[in-house]
Design a protein around this motif. Structure first.
Motif, PDB file in Angstrom:
ATOM      1  N   PHE A  91      73.259  97.587 -10.997  1.00  0.00           N
ATOM      2  CA  PHE A  91      73.910  96.747  -9.998  1.00  0.00           C
ATOM      3  C   PHE A  91      75.410  97.030 -10.010  1.00  0.00           C
ATOM      4  O   PHE A  91      75.995  97.368 -11.038  1.00  0.00           O
ATOM      5  CB  PHE A  91      73.654  95.266 -10.277  1.00  0.00           C
ATOM      6  N   GLU A  92      76.008  96.879  -8.839  1.00  0.00           N
ATOM      7  CA  GLU A  92      77.437  97.104  -8.691  1.00  0.00           C
ATOM      8  C   GLU A  92      78.121  95.793  -8.334  1.00  0.00           C
ATOM      9  O   GLU A  92      77.611  95.012  -7.522  1.00  0.00           O
ATOM     10  CB  GLU A  92      77.707  98.137  -7.603  1.00  0.00           C
ATOM     11  N   ILE A  93      79.255  95.537  -8.961  1.00  0.00           N
ATOM     12  CA  ILE A  93      80.072  94.364  -8.641  1.00  0.00           C
ATOM     13  C   ILE A  93      81.107  94.805  -7.615  1.00  0.00           C
ATOM     14  O   ILE A  93      81.973  95.625  -7.908  1.00  0.00           O
ATOM     15  CB  ILE A  93      80.754  93.810  -9.902  1.00  0.00           C
ATOM     16  N   VAL A  94      80.989  94.264  -6.403  1.00  0.00           N
ATOM     17  CA  VAL A  94      81.778  94.749  -5.269  1.00  0.00           C
ATOM     18  C   VAL A  94      82.834  93.715  -4.883  1.00  0.00           C
ATOM     19  O   VAL A  94      82.488  92.563  -4.591  1.00  0.00           O
ATOM     20  CB  VAL A  94      80.875  95.028  -4.056  1.00  0.00           C
ATOM     21  N   PRO A  95      84.115  94.056  -4.861  1.00  0.00           N
ATOM     22  CA  PRO A  95      85.138  93.109  -4.379  1.00  0.00           C
ATOM     23  C   PRO A  95      84.872  92.766  -2.914  1.00  0.00           C
ATOM     24  O   PRO A  95      84.740  93.655  -2.078  1.00  0.00           O
ATOM     25  CB  PRO A  95      86.447  93.887  -4.535  1.00  0.00           C
ATOM     26  N   SER A  96      84.761  91.492  -2.617  1.00  0.00           N
ATOM     27  CA  SER A  96      84.510  91.070  -1.228  1.00  0.00           C
ATOM     28  C   SER A  96      85.689  90.318  -0.622  1.00  0.00           C
ATOM     29  O   SER A  96      85.802  90.234   0.602  1.00  0.00           O
ATOM     30  CB  SER A  96      83.258  90.196  -1.167  1.00  0.00           C
ATOM     31  N   LEU A  97      86.570  89.776  -1.460  1.00  0.00           N
ATOM     32  CA  LEU A  97      87.720  89.047  -0.925  1.00  0.00           C
ATOM     33  C   LEU A  97      88.814  88.989  -1.978  1.00  0.00           C
ATOM     34  O   LEU A  97      88.572  88.636  -3.129  1.00  0.00           O
ATOM     35  CB  LEU A  97      87.317  87.616  -0.529  1.00  0.00           C
ATOM     36  N   LEU A  98      90.026  89.342  -1.569  1.00  0.00           N
ATOM     37  CA  LEU A  98      91.204  89.195  -2.418  1.00  0.00           C
ATOM     38  C   LEU A  98      92.304  88.561  -1.577  1.00  0.00           C
ATOM     39  O   LEU A  98      92.716  89.116  -0.560  1.00  0.00           O
ATOM     40  CB  LEU A  98      91.676  90.543  -2.973  1.00  0.00           C
ATOM     41  N   VAL A  99      92.749  87.382  -1.993  1.00  0.00           N
ATOM     42  CA  VAL A  99      93.792  86.653  -1.277  1.00  0.00           C
ATOM     43  C   VAL A  99      94.979  86.493  -2.224  1.00  0.00           C
ATOM     44  O   VAL A  99      94.845  85.934  -3.319  1.00  0.00           O
ATOM     45  CB  VAL A  99      93.301  85.276  -0.803  1.00  0.00           C
ATOM     46  N   VAL A 100      96.130  86.986  -1.820  1.00  0.00           N
ATOM     47  CA  VAL A 100      97.346  86.901  -2.630  1.00  0.00           C
ATOM     48  C   VAL A 100      98.367  86.072  -1.867  1.00  0.00           C
ATOM     49  O   VAL A 100      98.795  86.445  -0.774  1.00  0.00           O
ATOM     50  CB  VAL A 100      97.916  88.306  -2.930  1.00  0.00           C
ATOM     51  N   ASN A 101      98.703  84.918  -2.433  1.00  0.00           N
ATOM     52  CA  ASN A 101      99.655  83.999  -1.785  1.00  0.00           C
ATOM     53  C   ASN A 101      99.260  83.705  -0.339  1.00  0.00           C
ATOM     54  O   ASN A 101     100.088  83.713   0.570  1.00  0.00           O
ATOM     55  CB  ASN A 101     101.072  84.573  -1.843  1.00  0.00           C
ATOM     56  N   GLY A 102      97.980  83.466  -0.120  1.00  0.00           N
ATOM     57  CA  GLY A 102      97.478  83.095   1.198  1.00  0.00           C
ATOM     58  C   GLY A 102      97.187  84.261   2.128  1.00  0.00           C
ATOM     59  O   GLY A 102      96.711  84.053   3.239  1.00  0.00           O
ATOM     60  N   GLN A 103      97.460  85.489   1.721  1.00  0.00           N
ATOM     61  CA  GLN A 103      97.245  86.659   2.573  1.00  0.00           C
ATOM     62  C   GLN A 103      96.083  87.492   2.042  1.00  0.00           C
ATOM     63  O   GLN A 103      96.077  87.896   0.886  1.00  0.00           O
ATOM     64  CB  GLN A 103      98.514  87.521   2.628  1.00  0.00           C
ATOM     65  N   GLU A 104      95.106  87.752   2.911  1.00  0.00           N
ATOM     66  CA  GLU A 104      93.983  88.604   2.519  1.00  0.00           C
ATOM     67  C   GLU A 104      94.450  90.047   2.372  1.00  0.00           C
ATOM     68  O   GLU A 104      95.246  90.541   3.179  1.00  0.00           O
ATOM     69  CB  GLU A 104      92.849  88.526   3.553  1.00  0.00           C
ATOM     70  N   MET A 105      93.927  90.713   1.346  1.00  0.00           N
ATOM     71  CA  MET A 105      94.335  92.080   1.075  1.00  0.00           C
ATOM     72  C   MET A 105      93.115  92.968   0.839  1.00  0.00           C
ATOM     73  O   MET A 105      92.140  92.546   0.230  1.00  0.00           O
ATOM     74  CB  MET A 105      95.243  92.150  -0.171  1.00  0.00           C
ATOM     75  N   THR A 106      93.206  94.195   1.337  1.00  0.00           N
ATOM     76  CA  THR A 106      92.242  95.234   1.002  1.00  0.00           C
ATOM     77  C   THR A 106      92.920  96.201   0.030  1.00  0.00           C
ATOM     78  O   THR A 106      94.104  96.056  -0.279  1.00  0.00           O
ATOM     79  CB  THR A 106      91.798  96.000   2.253  1.00  0.00           C
ATOM     80  N   TYR A 107      92.172  97.205  -0.403  1.00  0.00           N
ATOM     81  CA  TYR A 107      92.802  98.180  -1.292  1.00  0.00           C
ATOM     82  C   TYR A 107      93.893  98.960  -0.565  1.00  0.00           C
ATOM     83  O   TYR A 107      94.932  99.275  -1.153  1.00  0.00           O
ATOM     84  CB  TYR A 107      91.760  99.142  -1.865  1.00  0.00           C
ATOM     85  N   ASP A 108      93.667  99.261   0.717  1.00  0.00           N
ATOM     86  CA  ASP A 108      94.696  99.959   1.493  1.00  0.00           C
ATOM     87  C   ASP A 108      95.965  99.122   1.591  1.00  0.00           C
ATOM     88  O   ASP A 108      97.083  99.639   1.461  1.00  0.00           O
ATOM     89  CB  ASP A 108      94.173 100.295   2.888  1.00  0.00           C
ATOM     90  N   ASP A 109      95.803  97.806   1.849  1.00  0.00           N
ATOM     91  CA  ASP A 109      96.960  96.910   1.902  1.00  0.00           C
ATOM     92  C   ASP A 109      97.699  96.911   0.559  1.00  0.00           C
ATOM     93  O   ASP A 109      98.934  96.941   0.509  1.00  0.00           O
ATOM     94  CB  ASP A 109      96.523  95.483   2.232  1.00  0.00           C
ATOM     95  N   HIS A 110      96.926  96.853  -0.499  1.00  0.00           N
ATOM     96  CA  HIS A 110      97.494  96.836  -1.843  1.00  0.00           C
ATOM     97  C   HIS A 110      98.280  98.119  -2.115  1.00  0.00           C
ATOM     98  O   HIS A 110      99.397  98.081  -2.648  1.00  0.00           O
ATOM     99  CB  HIS A 110      96.347  96.674  -2.847  1.00  0.00           C
ATOM    100  N   LEU A 111      97.723  99.255  -1.700  1.00  0.00           N
ATOM    101  CA  LEU A 111      98.385 100.540  -1.927  1.00  0.00           C
ATOM    102  C   LEU A 111      99.671 100.648  -1.098  1.00  0.00           C
ATOM    103  O   LEU A 111     100.710 101.116  -1.595  1.00  0.00           O
ATOM    104  CB  LEU A 111      97.433 101.679  -1.574  1.00  0.00           C
ATOM    105  N   LYS A 112      99.631 100.176   0.168  1.00  0.00           N
ATOM    106  CA  LYS A 112     100.825 100.213   1.011  1.00  0.00           C
ATOM    107  C   LYS A 112     101.933  99.324   0.452  1.00  0.00           C
ATOM    108  O   LYS A 112     103.114  99.698   0.470  1.00  0.00           O
ATOM    109  CB  LYS A 112     100.460  99.780   2.439  1.00  0.00           C
ATOM    110  N   ALA A 113     101.548  98.140  -0.043  1.00  0.00           N
ATOM    111  CA  ALA A 113     102.539  97.240  -0.632  1.00  0.00           C
ATOM    112  C   ALA A 113     103.170  97.869  -1.869  1.00  0.00           C
ATOM    113  O   ALA A 113     104.378  97.744  -2.105  1.00  0.00           O
ATOM    114  CB  ALA A 113     101.885  95.907  -0.986  1.00  0.00           C
ATOM    115  N   PHE A 114     102.346  98.558  -2.659  1.00  0.00           N
ATOM    116  CA  PHE A 114     102.859  99.234  -3.846  1.00  0.00           C
ATOM    117  C   PHE A 114     103.846 100.335  -3.457  1.00  0.00           C
ATOM    118  O   PHE A 114     104.917 100.464  -4.061  1.00  0.00           O
ATOM    119  CB  PHE A 114     101.692  99.810  -4.646  1.00  0.00           C
TER     120      PHE A 114
END
Length: 321
Positions: A91-114
């Motif tokens: 089985f795989e544990i899949v990220p389905s939702l990440l909210v940082v300070n009220g803003q939803e983020m994907t991995y692409d969003d996370h990489l752009k912010a970095f």
């Protein structure tokens, strides 16, 4: 079957039920041939589909010389058929939702912010870059995580990094953690490497330290539905912070490293105030995978050292074989 090769060697293969003979001829420009050698194969065992699973071969060079080459060998093989074997359940544990300070983020969003933070720091300091704790903390939510009934695996890269590795065929020694669930034996190492470290003692000490730190874990009575599962809310309170975990008992318990406490079920969500980041809310889903290729690329020495045998396939109970 006849095969003409560039070096003028002609191969003729005669195949019968349990016996195969291959004759090797020298082919001359005028069309004449002369026998150079023979390979004889005896098929000792075949499976229920009449494919060989054990055979021995003998090669004999045909020549007038007393030093003619002659040798024999034996071969065995296992053939896996769909009607006899089934994939082991992983089985795989899949990220389905990440909210940082009220803003939803994907991995692409996370990489752009970095990348933006890196550019800002570069401009501000005139070319000096420090360690980005925000990136390190958030990046862990996108790690690849798998489990079966025996082991939990955490691999230090995300979906996007994995795609880049597959596209570029970069065989990087990615860091990986393996937790043996029945006794909490905890190993870390890298793919394609024999250097593995047993951290079982430190891992168990981490679990035991909760009580020593005066950490309190309370089931609040609140529930939340996450990806189709009803989860109970637990509050973990330590002298420095509060963390909320959302736990379902409908899934088998897997003690993965995001939680320092041993809950009675599977953690599908958590909420935490992180000093370097802010309020982070994370949810994940669990889905079956058919072929666990990612974490089965250990060396055999590494498996032997950890006492782990990774199973790809299992016999079907009704196969009769």
């Amino acid at each position: 079957t006849s095969l003409l090769l560039p070096d003028s060697i002609l191969l003729v293969d005669i195949d019968q039920a349990k016996f195969s003979k291959r004759s090797i001829f020298k082919l001359f420009p005028n069309g004449d041939t002369t026998l150079k050698g023979e390979i004889q194969r005896q098929y000792d065992r075949k499976d229920h589909y009449q494919n060989w699973i054990e055979r021995h071969s003998q090669f004999k060079q045909i020549t007038n010389s007393p030093k003619a080459l002659e040798y024999s060998d034996q071969e065995q093989r296992i053939i896996y058929y769909n009607d006899v074997y089934a994939y082991e359940s992983y089985f795989e544990i899949v990220p389905s939702l990440l909210v940082v300070n009220g803003q939803e983020m994907t991995y692409d969003d996370h990489l752009k912010a970095f990348e933006k933070r890196k550019k800002d720091e570069f401009d501000r300091t005139g070319g000096i870059l420090g360690s980005d704790l925000t990136y390190q903390i958030l990046d862990r939510y996108f790690y690849k995580r798998y489990f079966n009934t025996e082991f939990y695996f955490e691999i230090g890269f995300s979906d996007q990094v994995e795609k880049e590795i597959l596209q570029e065929r970069i065989f990087t020694d990615i860091e990986i953690k393996v937790l043996r669930l029945n006794d909490s034996a905890y190993y870390t190492g890298r793919l394609h490497s024999d250097r593995w470290f047993d951290h079982s003692r430190s891992y168990k000490q981490k679990k035991l330290s909760i009580a020593e730190q005066g950490t309190e874990v309370i089931k609040t009575g609140k529930t939340k539905q996450i990806n189709g599962y009803i989860c109970d809310q637990y509050r973990l309170t330590s002298p420095s912070k509060k963390i909320y975990y959302y736990v379902t008992e409908d899934l088998p318990f897997v003690d993965y490293f995001m939680s320092p406490h041993r809950f009675p079920g599977f953690v599908l969500g958590m909420e935490e105030d992180i000093d370097e980041v802010g309020t982070v809310f994370f949810e994940c889903a669990v889905k079956p995978v058919q072929y666990p290729a990612h974490y089965l690329e250990f060396t055999l020495d590494g498996q032997e050292k950890m006492g782990i045998v990774f199973k790809y396939l299992s016999f079907l109970s009704n196969s009769g074989n």
